[in-house]
Scaffold this motif. Structure first.
Motif, short mmCIF file in Angstrom:
data_model
loop_
_atom_site.label_atom_id
_atom_site.label_comp_id
_atom_site.label_asym_id
_atom_site.label_seq_id
_atom_site.Cartn_x
_atom_site.Cartn_y
_atom_site.Cartn_z
N LYS A 99 20.75 10.11 67.17
CA LYS A 99 20.79 8.93 68.04
C LYS A 99 19.79 7.89 67.55
O LYS A 99 18.59 8.09 67.59
N LYS A 100 20.33 6.77 67.09
CA LYS A 100 19.49 5.70 66.58
C LYS A 100 19.82 4.43 67.33
O LYS A 100 20.91 4.25 67.85
N ILE A 101 18.85 3.54 67.35
CA ILE A 101 19.04 2.23 67.96
C ILE A 101 18.91 1.18 66.86
O ILE A 101 17.96 1.20 66.10
N GLN A 102 19.88 0.29 66.80
CA GLN A 102 19.83 -0.76 65.79
C GLN A 102 19.05 -1.95 66.33
O GLN A 102 19.21 -2.34 67.48
N ILE A 103 18.23 -2.50 65.49
CA ILE A 103 17.38 -3.62 65.86
C ILE A 103 17.98 -4.90 65.30
O ILE A 103 18.40 -4.95 64.15
N GLY A 104 17.98 -5.95 66.11
CA GLY A 104 18.47 -7.24 65.66
C GLY A 104 17.55 -7.87 64.64
O GLY A 104 16.45 -7.40 64.39
N TYR A 105 17.98 -8.96 64.07
CA TYR A 105 17.23 -9.65 63.01
C TYR A 105 16.01 -10.37 63.58
O TYR A 105 16.05 -10.95 64.64
N VAL A 149 12.29 3.50 82.57
CA VAL A 149 11.89 3.20 81.20
C VAL A 149 11.09 1.90 81.22
O VAL A 149 11.52 0.91 81.78
N LYS A 150 9.93 1.93 80.60
CA LYS A 150 9.12 0.73 80.46
C LYS A 150 8.99 0.44 78.97
O LYS A 150 8.48 1.26 78.21
N LEU A 151 9.47 -0.71 78.56
CA LEU A 151 9.38 -1.14 77.18
C LEU A 151 8.38 -2.29 77.09
O LEU A 151 8.52 -3.29 77.80
N THR A 152 7.40 -2.15 76.24
CA THR A 152 6.43 -3.21 76.00
C THR A 152 6.54 -3.59 74.53
O THR A 152 6.37 -2.75 73.66
N MET A 153 6.85 -4.84 74.27
CA MET A 153 6.94 -5.30 72.89
C MET A 153 5.76 -6.21 72.60
O MET A 153 5.54 -7.21 73.30
N GLN A 154 4.99 -5.85 71.60
CA GLN A 154 3.91 -6.71 71.12
C GLN A 154 4.41 -7.37 69.83
O GLN A 154 5.00 -6.71 68.98
N PHE A 172 16.02 1.25 84.60
CA PHE A 172 16.31 2.59 85.08
C PHE A 172 17.50 3.15 84.31
O PHE A 172 18.54 2.48 84.21
N VAL A 173 17.35 4.33 83.74
CA VAL A 173 18.42 4.98 82.99
C VAL A 173 18.87 6.18 83.82
O VAL A 173 18.09 7.09 84.09
N ARG A 174 20.14 6.17 84.21
CA ARG A 174 20.69 7.27 85.03
C ARG A 174 20.99 8.49 84.17
O ARG A 174 21.43 8.36 83.05
N ILE A 185 17.28 -3.48 73.11
CA ILE A 185 16.87 -2.08 72.98
C ILE A 185 17.08 -1.33 74.29
O ILE A 185 17.60 -0.21 74.30
N LEU A 186 16.71 -1.94 75.42
CA LEU A 186 16.89 -1.27 76.71
C LEU A 186 18.37 -1.03 76.99
O LEU A 186 18.75 0.05 77.47
N GLU A 187 19.23 -1.99 76.67
CA GLU A 187 20.67 -1.80 76.88
C GLU A 187 21.21 -0.66 76.01
O GLU A 187 22.03 0.13 76.46
N GLN A 188 20.72 -0.57 74.78
CA GLN A 188 21.17 0.53 73.92
C GLN A 188 20.67 1.87 74.45
O GLN A 188 21.39 2.87 74.39
#
Length: 151
Positions: A88-94, A122-127, A146-148, A52-55
């Motif tokens: 703009k959408k982000i695809q989620i893996g299985y 960007v801080k992503l927290t996955m529960q 960090f997203v430039r 997700i962060l890479e996308q």
């Protein structure tokens, strides 16, 4: 007189020694299996979060990302999420249904000495739920990046 056969007592003693050696190994196999399941879920969470962060880094410029307060996304299995309204959408893996991950996205601006915006943190927290956890217990994986901003 030579002895050619084993007595019942000798067989019972040998069996007891064998069983007493196997029981600890059996317990070790059970705990190993549980640790492997826990590790598999942790790896799955880290892979989804990195993906997700890479996308986000590839498809979004920092000014398009939501700012300030955190935003929560319940991730659909194998589906898409909208980080920002629009196309703009982000695809989620299985992932399996028991995993039921929830993503928290937080962003903060970053400027250079001249006050020009250079990007955002960007801080992503996955529960997520582990397969071996009972009830509503959740585990957490946190990733910062960090997203430039585009110039």
């Amino acid at each position: 007189m030579t002895k050619k056969a084993l007595s019942l007592v000798e067989i019972l003693i040998g069996s007891a020694i064998l069983v007493s050696a196997i029981i600890p190994l059996w317990g070790l196999m059970g705990s190993s299996h549980q640790q492997v399941m826990r590790s598999a879920d942790e790896i799955k969470a880290s892979q989804l979060t990195v993906e997700i962060l890479e996308q986000i880094e590839n498809y979004f410029i920092s000014k398009d990302l939501p700012r300030g307060e955190g935003i929560e996304y319940k991730l659909p299995s194998g589906g898409f999420i909208n980080i920002k309204e629009g196309t703009k959408k982000i695809q989620i893996g299985y992932f399996e249904d028991y995993f039921s991950p929830v993503l928290f996205l937080e962003t903060s601006e970053r400027t250079n000495n001249e006050g020009d915006e250079v990007g955002c943190i960007v801080k992503l927290t996955m529960q997520y739920k582990r397969k071996d956890a009972l009830g509503e217990d959740v585990s957490e994986y946190v990733l910062r990046g960090f997203v430039r901003a585009k110039k």
